[in-house]
Motif scaffolding. Structure first.
Motif, PDB file in Angstrom:
ATOM      1  N   ALA A 280       0.822  -1.208   0.000  1.00 16.14           N
ATOM      2  CA  ALA A 280       0.000   0.000   0.000  1.00 16.14           C
ATOM      3  C   ALA A 280       0.859   1.263   0.000  1.00 16.14           C
ATOM      4  O   ALA A 280       0.333   2.382  -0.006  1.00 16.14           O
ATOM      5  N   GLY A 281       2.183   1.096   0.038  1.00 18.79           N
ATOM      6  CA  GLY A 281       3.089   2.240   0.065  1.00 18.79           C
ATOM      7  C   GLY A 281       3.072   2.967   1.403  1.00 18.79           C
ATOM      8  O   GLY A 281       3.366   4.159   1.472  1.00 18.79           O
ATOM      9  N   LEU A 282       2.716   2.242   2.477  1.00 21.74           N
ATOM     10  CA  LEU A 282       2.626   2.873   3.800  1.00 21.74           C
ATOM     11  C   LEU A 282       3.768   2.365   4.671  1.00 21.74           C
ATOM     12  O   LEU A 282       4.279   1.262   4.466  1.00 21.74           O
ATOM     13  N   ASP A 283       4.179   3.172   5.673  1.00 17.87           N
ATOM     14  CA  ASP A 283       5.292   2.684   6.495  1.00 17.87           C
ATOM     15  C   ASP A 283       4.789   1.721   7.567  1.00 17.87           C
ATOM     16  O   ASP A 283       3.590   1.628   7.839  1.00 17.87           O
ATOM     17  N   ALA A 284       5.750   1.030   8.142  1.00 19.66           N
ATOM     18  CA  ALA A 284       5.436  -0.111   9.009  1.00 19.66           C
ATOM     19  C   ALA A 284       4.676   0.289  10.271  1.00 19.66           C
ATOM     20  O   ALA A 284       4.071  -0.549  10.935  1.00 19.66           O
ATOM     21  N   ALA A 285       4.692   1.599  10.597  1.00 16.47           N
ATOM     22  CA  ALA A 285       4.014   2.037  11.827  1.00 16.47           C
ATOM     23  C   ALA A 285       2.528   2.325  11.603  1.00 16.47           C
ATOM     24  O   ALA A 285       1.792   2.588  12.544  1.00 16.47           O
ATOM     25  N   THR A 286       2.089   2.287  10.339  1.00 19.48           N
ATOM     26  CA  THR A 286       0.679   2.575  10.048  1.00 19.48           C
ATOM     27  C   THR A 286      -0.223   1.551  10.737  1.00 19.48           C
ATOM     28  O   THR A 286       0.023   0.352  10.678  1.00 19.48           O
ATOM     29  N   THR A 287      -1.278   2.034  11.381  1.00 21.22           N
ATOM     30  CA  THR A 287      -2.178   1.102  12.063  1.00 21.22           C
ATOM     31  C   THR A 287      -3.204   0.556  11.061  1.00 21.22           C
ATOM     32  O   THR A 287      -3.497   1.185  10.045  1.00 21.22           O
ATOM     33  N   PRO A 288      -3.744  -0.616  11.371  1.00 19.61           N
ATOM     34  CA  PRO A 288      -4.801  -1.166  10.509  1.00 19.61           C
ATOM     35  C   PRO A 288      -5.977  -0.197  10.373  1.00 19.61           C
ATOM     36  O   PRO A 288      -6.567  -0.087   9.292  1.00 19.61           O
ATOM     37  N   ALA A 289      -6.306   0.542  11.440  1.00 15.99           N
ATOM     38  CA  ALA A 289      -7.422   1.498  11.367  1.00 15.99           C
ATOM     39  C   ALA A 289      -7.135   2.581  10.323  1.00 15.99           C
ATOM     40  O   ALA A 289      -8.019   2.974   9.549  1.00 15.99           O
ATOM     41  N   GLU A 290      -5.861   3.041  10.282  1.00 16.16           N
ATOM     42  CA  GLU A 290      -5.484   4.039   9.267  1.00 16.16           C
ATOM     43  C   GLU A 290      -5.594   3.443   7.860  1.00 16.16           C
ATOM     44  O   GLU A 290      -6.014   4.105   6.918  1.00 16.16           O
ATOM     45  N   MET A 291      -5.204   2.174   7.759  1.00 20.11           N
ATOM     46  CA  MET A 291      -5.287   1.490   6.461  1.00 20.11           C
ATOM     47  C   MET A 291      -6.748   1.422   5.995  1.00 20.11           C
ATOM     48  O   MET A 291      -7.065   1.715   4.836  1.00 20.11           O
ATOM     49  N   VAL A 292      -7.643   1.063   6.918  1.00 14.03           N
ATOM     50  CA  VAL A 292      -9.069   0.987   6.584  1.00 14.03           C
ATOM     51  C   VAL A 292      -9.567   2.357   6.132  1.00 14.03           C
ATOM     52  O   VAL A 292     -10.269   2.477   5.113  1.00 14.03           O
ATOM     53  N   ALA A 293      -9.163   3.395   6.857  1.00 12.04           N
ATOM     54  CA  ALA A 293      -9.600   4.754   6.520  1.00 12.04           C
ATOM     55  C   ALA A 293      -9.135   5.140   5.110  1.00 12.04           C
ATOM     56  O   ALA A 293      -9.887   5.721   4.327  1.00 12.04           O
ATOM     57  N   ARG A 294      -7.885   4.807   4.783  1.00 13.31           N
ATOM     58  CA  ARG A 294      -7.364   5.134   3.456  1.00 13.31           C
ATOM     59  C   ARG A 294      -8.150   4.427   2.352  1.00 13.31           C
ATOM     60  O   ARG A 294      -8.437   5.004   1.306  1.00 13.31           O
ATOM     61  N   VAL A 295      -8.460   3.160   2.592  1.00 17.17           N
ATOM     62  CA  VAL A 295      -9.225   2.408   1.587  1.00 17.17           C
ATOM     63  C   VAL A 295     -10.595   3.052   1.403  1.00 17.17           C
ATOM     64  O   VAL A 295     -11.059   3.277   0.281  1.00 17.17           O
ATOM     65  N   HIS A 334      -4.141  -8.758  12.838  1.00 19.54           N
ATOM     66  CA  HIS A 334      -4.330  -7.598  11.956  1.00 19.54           C
ATOM     67  C   HIS A 334      -5.328  -7.925  10.844  1.00 19.54           C
ATOM     68  O   HIS A 334      -5.966  -7.034  10.287  1.00 19.54           O
ATOM     69  N   LEU A 335      -5.487  -9.222  10.531  1.00 20.50           N
ATOM     70  CA  LEU A 335      -6.467  -9.597   9.503  1.00 20.50           C
ATOM     71  C   LEU A 335      -7.887  -9.323   9.991  1.00 20.50           C
ATOM     72  O   LEU A 335      -8.786  -9.039   9.190  1.00 20.50           O
ATOM     73  N   ALA A 336      -8.096  -9.391  11.317  1.00 21.55           N
ATOM     74  CA  ALA A 336      -9.405  -9.035  11.867  1.00 21.55           C
ATOM     75  C   ALA A 336      -9.625  -7.529  11.757  1.00 21.55           C
ATOM     76  O   ALA A 336     -10.722  -7.063  11.439  1.00 21.55           O
ATOM     77  N   GLN A 337      -8.537  -6.773  11.984  1.00 22.02           N
ATOM     78  CA  GLN A 337      -8.677  -5.304  11.995  1.00 22.02           C
ATOM     79  C   GLN A 337      -9.000  -4.742  10.608  1.00 22.02           C
ATOM     80  O   GLN A 337      -9.618  -3.697  10.489  1.00 22.02           O
ATOM     81  N   VAL A 338      -8.566  -5.457   9.557  1.00 16.62           N
ATOM     82  CA  VAL A 338      -8.967  -5.042   8.199  1.00 16.62           C
ATOM     83  C   VAL A 338      -9.965  -6.056   7.623  1.00 16.62           C
ATOM     84  O   VAL A 338     -10.201  -6.100   6.414  1.00 16.62           O
ATOM     85  N   GLY A 339     -10.551  -6.861   8.510  1.00 20.62           N
ATOM     86  CA  GLY A 339     -11.395  -7.986   8.095  1.00 20.62           C
ATOM     87  C   GLY A 339     -12.614  -7.588   7.286  1.00 20.62           C
ATOM     88  O   GLY A 339     -12.986  -8.273   6.327  1.00 20.62           O
ATOM     89  N   GLU A 340     -13.214  -6.455   7.654  1.00 18.88           N
ATOM     90  CA  GLU A 340     -14.430  -6.036   6.923  1.00 18.88           C
ATOM     91  C   GLU A 340     -14.129  -5.747   5.457  1.00 18.88           C
ATOM     92  O   GLU A 340     -14.993  -5.872   4.589  1.00 18.88           O
ATOM     93  N   LEU A 341     -12.858  -5.340   5.181  1.00 23.68           N
ATOM     94  CA  LEU A 341     -12.459  -5.095   3.792  1.00 23.68           C
ATOM     95  C   LEU A 341     -12.146  -6.398   3.056  1.00 23.68           C
ATOM     96  O   LEU A 341     -12.373  -6.522   1.856  1.00 23.68           O
ATOM     97  N   LEU A 342     -11.586  -7.374   3.792  1.00 24.62           N
ATOM     98  CA  LEU A 342     -11.122  -8.610   3.160  1.00 24.62           C
ATOM     99  C   LEU A 342     -12.239  -9.628   2.948  1.00 24.62           C
ATOM    100  O   LEU A 342     -12.269 -10.343   1.939  1.00 24.62           O
ATOM    101  N   ALA A 343     -13.145  -9.728   3.930  1.00 22.96           N
ATOM    102  CA  ALA A 343     -14.076 -10.864   3.978  1.00 22.96           C
ATOM    103  C   ALA A 343     -14.917 -11.054   2.700  1.00 22.96           C
ATOM    104  O   ALA A 343     -14.983 -12.168   2.173  1.00 22.96           O
ATOM    105  N   PRO A 344     -15.541  -9.988   2.153  1.00 19.27           N
ATOM    106  CA  PRO A 344     -16.421 -10.214   0.994  1.00 19.27           C
ATOM    107  C   PRO A 344     -15.654 -10.798  -0.196  1.00 19.27           C
ATOM    108  O   PRO A 344     -16.122 -11.731  -0.856  1.00 19.27           O
ATOM    109  N   GLU A 345     -14.441 -10.240  -0.455  1.00 17.70           N
ATOM    110  CA  GLU A 345     -13.631 -10.700  -1.585  1.00 17.70           C
ATOM    111  C   GLU A 345     -13.168 -12.158  -1.373  1.00 17.70           C
ATOM    112  O   GLU A 345     -13.202 -12.966  -2.304  1.00 17.70           O
ATOM    113  N   ILE A 346     -12.754 -12.480  -0.149  1.00 11.73           N
ATOM    114  CA  ILE A 346     -12.314 -13.861   0.137  1.00 11.73           C
ATOM    115  C   ILE A 346     -13.482 -14.827  -0.082  1.00 11.73           C
ATOM    116  O   ILE A 346     -13.324 -15.885  -0.697  1.00 11.73           O
TER     117      ILE A 346
END
Lengths: 397, 397
Positions: A280-295, A334-346
């Motif tokens: 995602a081009g983000l640094d290692a300190a980015t939280t899953p919540a920030e990742m969800v927000a970006r998506v 961390h898969l749970a923290q971004v789980g709402e984004l992953l689950a439908p596609e999986i």
């Protein structure tokens, strides 16, 4: 001889009653325990009285008109809270945790620190863990007995020897943590296990206020890497040597990137936390919540990274379902923290790639957000010894 | 009531003794059966006498100085030959088979025809199978009782309903073969199973003159496609719905060729018989022996096809070992026929891709050459009912 036999029968029946209550999806009454165990109601009542008096079980309120005798309220039985507990420890690649967990699964005390342990030395990390453990053991509530300890480790483990054989993402090999922790453990025995197995054990544990969980599921524990566990009939399937469930090292693409394990294209190179952030081009300190927000905000690079991770998870998990015939996947860490984004596609990929999907549709469940479920599972593993033989803490009356 | 209890105890003990003898790696003596079952020697002797008289077990020769009483020869016990048998049927994508198999696993009669059933209609194929079955049943030796029938099918099966749900390579869906075969089966019950599961069941069966087999293994059944089965403690792990072991549809490369199952890059698209021949530039009638000869003669296209198949098998099986912790792979069907070419390369890949390979090295075993091991397994499945309750064929003496 007759007394010995009676004593051993009593031990076995106490264990049977304790296991029945503690393993039930919803709190059973004495009558329901009698029906499940095929023991007589009077025997069950006597054994329950002992377990309640000894602090293993507890009665919660009263429900009039339950399945007990007419007119007599049926009292649901649960695990006691705060009376018997175990120390649960966890070494993650990105954190250390110590927890005090009681028979009900309630966390009574906790210390948790974020720590980058990739490529670390075991000694300093275990000394930090020892300090956390001492903090938790200094916070044991009055009247609570600590009966054992467990340690969750992110790699393959020899449980009998208490030895970590290999943890690729830590860079540790052949480590025996017990002696380094003994100063703080005192006489407590230490059980050692794989963190994903123990997180899955915790997820399978009936928890107050949570719906009953599926009895068969595949658990993915996302951290820097990805651990996995297979649960059948509520128990973790350890495999012949205890090494089953290494789903993070299932190959998604043989020509894919190199993995710390020595192989290429492993699942964790696409869906591990660091791999996901890098894509995602983000640094290692980015939280899953920030990742969800970006998506959610339409960041295309973050969206593509999530799609790639979901695709890798779908491909790897479809293989697991085709081989194991277990159609429920649980995303943890961390898969749970971004789980709402992953689950439908999986779920969509599983529907296409699982041979039996037309008859039983595979589904993806997101685990509760918890930074160290392995520590809870490690404590519950240590408490299992008590559940297997509650007579030990009740005395020989 | 006492008599009923005694009768049911006798039934259970007869079954225990029969199972102990039939499941043993090498023929046990009465004394060894007593030791394994914890029954007294006199009880075991009485039950063995019944099972020998009834034709379930047989005594082979005499060994002086065995573990029996001093001076008294210990007589090894084996399954009887030719007395009780079952009809084993198999529908493959490239063949049909009917076999009469006795309790010892010996094939007493057999009909086998090569047939291209890809995209066929079930009716005509099952009528041909019926003719084969009638031929075998017409060849039952005198004194041999046929106690049941089994049918191996190359797809996912509902065993309880006797229904084939889906066989992608046949192009069949939702077929119930029992009624179409009933004219020739007469009153024989028909057990239906997946062909790879049943071939694995046959491989796990102790066979005269063969070394004892591993108790845990992953079995691959190569035909047009690739079926698979997981064996733990000598028994096939069927999974919750009976659909475990579909290793042929584990993904090797998500961008790979389309598969008949609707997915892409499935293992069988690289290592199935037709895929292998196509990659080698050979026509579908080429035998595996010819393929082996070409590779030995330096045919580069054939060598590349074998290398690609071995690589795909290595990648898919490494995932299976990482998930299941079962390090023994058995190659059956056409994979056995080219097994000597595949095995070294697969073992090398497993050594690199399996996380625990440094502690337990995965190995590849080549199954005996047999065109229809599923038929043998189907017959053994039908015979399992007899082994589970031998009293049924002994009468109620």
């Amino acid at each position: 001889m007759a007394n010995l036999r009676q004593a051993s029968l009593r031990h076995a029946n106490l264990a049977l009653v304790a296991r029945t209550v503690l393993g039930a999806g919803s709190p059973p009454s004495r009558a329901e325990v009698a029906s499940t165990t095929s023991l007589t109601r009077s025997t069950v009542s006597r054994l329950v009285d002992e377990l309640v008096a000894g602090g293993v079980l507890a009665e919660v309120g009263s429900v009039v008109g339950g399945p007990g005798r007419p007119g007599r309220p049926a009292t649901p039985l649960v695990a006691s809270t705060g009376r018997f507990a175990a120390l649960g420890l966890q070494v993650g690649v990105g954190h250390l945790a110590a927890r005090l967990v009681d028979l009900s699964g309630t966390v009574l005390a906790e210390r948790h620190v974020v720590a980058d342990l990739a490529g670390s030395r075991p000694g300093p990390a275990l000394r930090r863990l020892r300090t956390l453990a001492a903090g938790v053991l200094g916070a044991v509530p009055a009247g609570c007995h600590v009966v054992g300890a467990g340690l969750a480790l992110p790699g393959i483990v020899d449980a009998d020897e208490g030895r970590l054989l290999r943890a690729p993402n830590l860079g540790w090999a052949d480590v025996v943590p017990g002696p380094m922790l003994s100063a703080v453990l005192g006489g407590l025995g230490l059980r050692v296990g794989n963190e994903a197995d123990l997180a899955a054990h915790a997820f399978a544990h009936p928890a107050p206020g949570r719906d009953s969980e599926p009895q068969d599921f595949v658990y993915l524990s996302g951290e820097v890497g990805i651990g996995g566990a297979i649960v059948v009939d509520g128990g973790v399937m350890a495999g012949r040597h205890g090494w089953a469930g290494e789903i993070g090292h299932v190959c998604v693409d043989p020509d894919g990137p190199a993995c710390a394990c020595g192989s290429t294209g492993c699942l964790e190179q696409y869906a591990g936390r660091l791999a996901l952030l890098a894509a995602a081009g983000l640094d290692a300190a980015t939280t899953p919540a920030e990742m969800v927000a970006r998506v959610r905000d339409g960041d295309e690079k973050a969206q593509a990274a999530i799609r790639a991770a979901a695709r890798a998870l779908g491909v790897a998990l479809a293989g697991v379902v085709n081989v194991l015939d277990i159609p429920t996947m649980v995303l943890g860490g961390h898969l749970a923290q971004v789980g709402e984004l992953l689950a439908p596609e999986i779920e969509q990929i599983l529907g296409r790639r699982v041979l039996s999907a037309a008859w039983v549709r595979p589904r993806v469940v997101v685990a509760p957000d918890d930074p160290a479920p392995g520590a809870t599972g490690a404590a519950l593993l240590a408490l299992d010894d008590l559940v297997r033989d509650p007579a030990g803490v009740l005395g020989t009356s």
